[in-house]
Design an enzyme around this catalytic site. Structure first.
Site, short mmCIF file in Angstrom:
data_model
loop_
_atom_site.label_atom_id
_atom_site.label_comp_id
_atom_site.label_asym_id
_atom_site.label_seq_id
_atom_site.Cartn_x
_atom_site.Cartn_y
_atom_site.Cartn_z
N HIS A 162 0.67 -1.18 -0.05
CA HIS A 162 -0.04 0.08 0.04
C HIS A 162 0.91 1.49 0.03
O HIS A 162 0.46 2.32 -0.13
CB HIS A 162 -1.29 -0.08 1.24
CG HIS A 162 -0.45 0.25 2.55
ND1 HIS A 162 0.01 -0.92 3.49
CD2 HIS A 162 0.16 1.10 3.17
CE1 HIS A 162 0.46 -0.32 4.57
NE2 HIS A 162 0.50 1.02 4.45
N ASP A 192 0.10 -7.69 1.53
CA ASP A 192 0.64 -6.17 1.46
C ASP A 192 2.10 -6.29 1.52
O ASP A 192 2.73 -5.42 2.55
CB ASP A 192 -0.04 -5.58 2.80
CG ASP A 192 0.28 -4.08 2.79
OD1 ASP A 192 0.45 -3.73 1.64
OD2 ASP A 192 -0.14 -3.60 3.70
N SER A 271 4.61 2.74 7.86
CA SER A 271 4.40 1.43 6.94
C SER A 271 5.37 1.12 6.18
O SER A 271 6.24 2.02 5.60
CB SER A 271 3.33 1.94 6.05
OG SER A 271 1.92 1.91 6.91
#
Length: 428
Positions: A162, A192, A271
């Site tokens: 993402h 992911d 992230s």
């Protein structure tokens, strides 16, 4: 130097005003005319001690005594001056004693861990192409940023999918602030995970040490390094607050199992960054937070390194992850619950897919427009399927080409249908 001169003048005036004499205790030749007394002061150099003593009154007006006074005052001033230059002590340190800052053992370990692993963490900028509505010129603007880390010296960088989703171009910034254009090696939307590649000198690439996530314990100390809110190379600490959690992929909704839960502060920009154990080994990729506000609320999630390692190996070798699928589209879990049954309702089973070839029936409408429900999957290989998450979890344990027995509810009858699993089609 001003303070040193002042000290010399004060010392000379003191001895001349009080007609004092300084001598060493071991000097017998001049001890007859003086009475011993206590030291007036002692310099920090213990080898120099100055005494002030009073002469006897009988020698007070003797010329030889005056001469001795002058000689001793001059010698004393010279000795003091010499001691000030020989002893390396500044004016402030003569009066103020400071102790160096000392860190505790755990603090030193944390500092060392950050210094050793920071060169492995990178900053990723996601660029999107935009067209000016007036000039029609195409230009790139940053649409997001995140973190990543060096996987090997071949230039492979690991991050979350993402972080790079929707990017027209990607740039990777190393710890020395050198920036390189990156290309996508491959990605796995379901878990992911994405792998990038940069053409950087090998001496600038420091791979992060890979650990093991299978033996982690709740309460174990962990460290997260990343770039929250664009603040590069930020360290946060915490503990493992939960194991074997399950979250859904932001891209496909497919569940990610065995996720690590931590209370280390993870914010937007973290992230893709590494989660490390106290030895500095990688145990997970920071991927999500549970927060109504979007900022850290003490509940962060990391994909375990055991899951990541297998995915990265496939992406580096083949550019994709080979994962088995049934080849169906199914209804949301809430829709099935409203029907009062437990399972997965098949909405579409394309005839060229594994399920369609095996004969699973899709949901459709009859000639009168009435809805005819398709098959409802209740188990796979004898393992109960209550919802879509259960189905994904079972398929993750299977291999491409494996034959599975799918039990379905068709009308009022239960049927068992063998299905040969096929690889997931390539994503564009």
């Amino acid at each position: 130097m001003a303070s040193c001169s002042h000290s010399l003048i004060s010392s000379s005036s003191f001895f001349s005003a009080n007609r004092a004499r300084a001598f060493s205790r071991s000097s017998p030749s001049i001890s007859s005319g003086f009475s011993l007394c206590k030291p007036l002061f002692t310099r920090r150099n213990p080898s120099i001690t100055v005494f002030a003593c009073r002469r006897s009154s009988s020698d007070e007006h003797s010329p030889s005594s005056k001469l001795l006074d002058t000689i001793f005052v001059a010698c004393t001033s010279a000795a003091l001056s010499l001691s000030l230059f020989l002893v390396d002590v500044d004016a402030a340190s003569a009066f103020v004693v400071t102790s160096p800052r000392k860190l505790q053992t755990d603090e030193l370990a944390t500092v060392r861990l950050f210094q050793e692993n920071t060169p492995s963490v990178v900053y990723i900028t996601n660029l999107a192409a935009r067209q000016d509505v007036f000039t029609l010129d195409v230009f790139e603007v940053p649409q997001g940023s995140g973190s990543g880390f060096v996987w090997d010296r071949d230039g492979n960088i690991v991050t979350n999918y993402h972080v790079i989703r929707g990017a027209s171009d990607l740039r990777v910034t190393l710890s020395d602030q050198s920036t390189y254009d990156a290309k996508v090696v491959g990605f796995d939307q379901d878990k992911d995970v994405a792998v990038l590649h940069i053409d950087a000198p090998k001496d600038k690439l420091r791979p992060i040490p890979i650990g093991v996530s299978a033996d982690l314990l709740v309460g174990q100390k962990v460290f997260a390094i990343g770039n929250p809110f664009g603040l590069d190379h930020t360290l946060t600490t915490g503990v493992i607050s939960g194991l074997r959690r399950e979250i859904n992929s932001a891209a496909t909704g497919r569940p990610i199992q065995d996720v690590i839960q931590t209370d280390a502060a993870i914010n937007p920009g973290n992230s893709g960054g590494p989660l490390l154990d106290s030895s500095g080994n990688l145990i997970g990729i920071n991927t999500a937070i549970y927060s109504p506000s979007g900022a850290s609320s003490g509940v962060g999630f990391s994909i375990p390194v055991d899951t990541v390692s297998g995915i990265v190996d496939q992406l580096v070798k083949f550019g994709k992850v080979t994962r088995p699928v049934l080849g169906i589209k199914f209804a949301p879990d809430q829709s099935v619950e409203q029907l009062g049954v437990s399972g997965v309702l098949v909405l579409d089973a394309p005839p060229n897919g594994p399920a369609g070839k095996a004969g699973l029936q899709s949901t459709k409408r009859d000639s009168y427009g009435r809805l005819v429900l398709g098959d409802i999957i209740t188990s796979v290989n004898g393992k109960k399927v209550s919802n879509g998450t259960d189905l994904y979890r079972i398929l993750d344990q299977c291999k491409v080409g494996e034959k599975v027995i799918v039990e379905v509810l068709r009308g009022d009858q239960k049927e068992k249908i063998p299905v040969i699993l096929e690889p997931k089609p390539d994503e564009s």
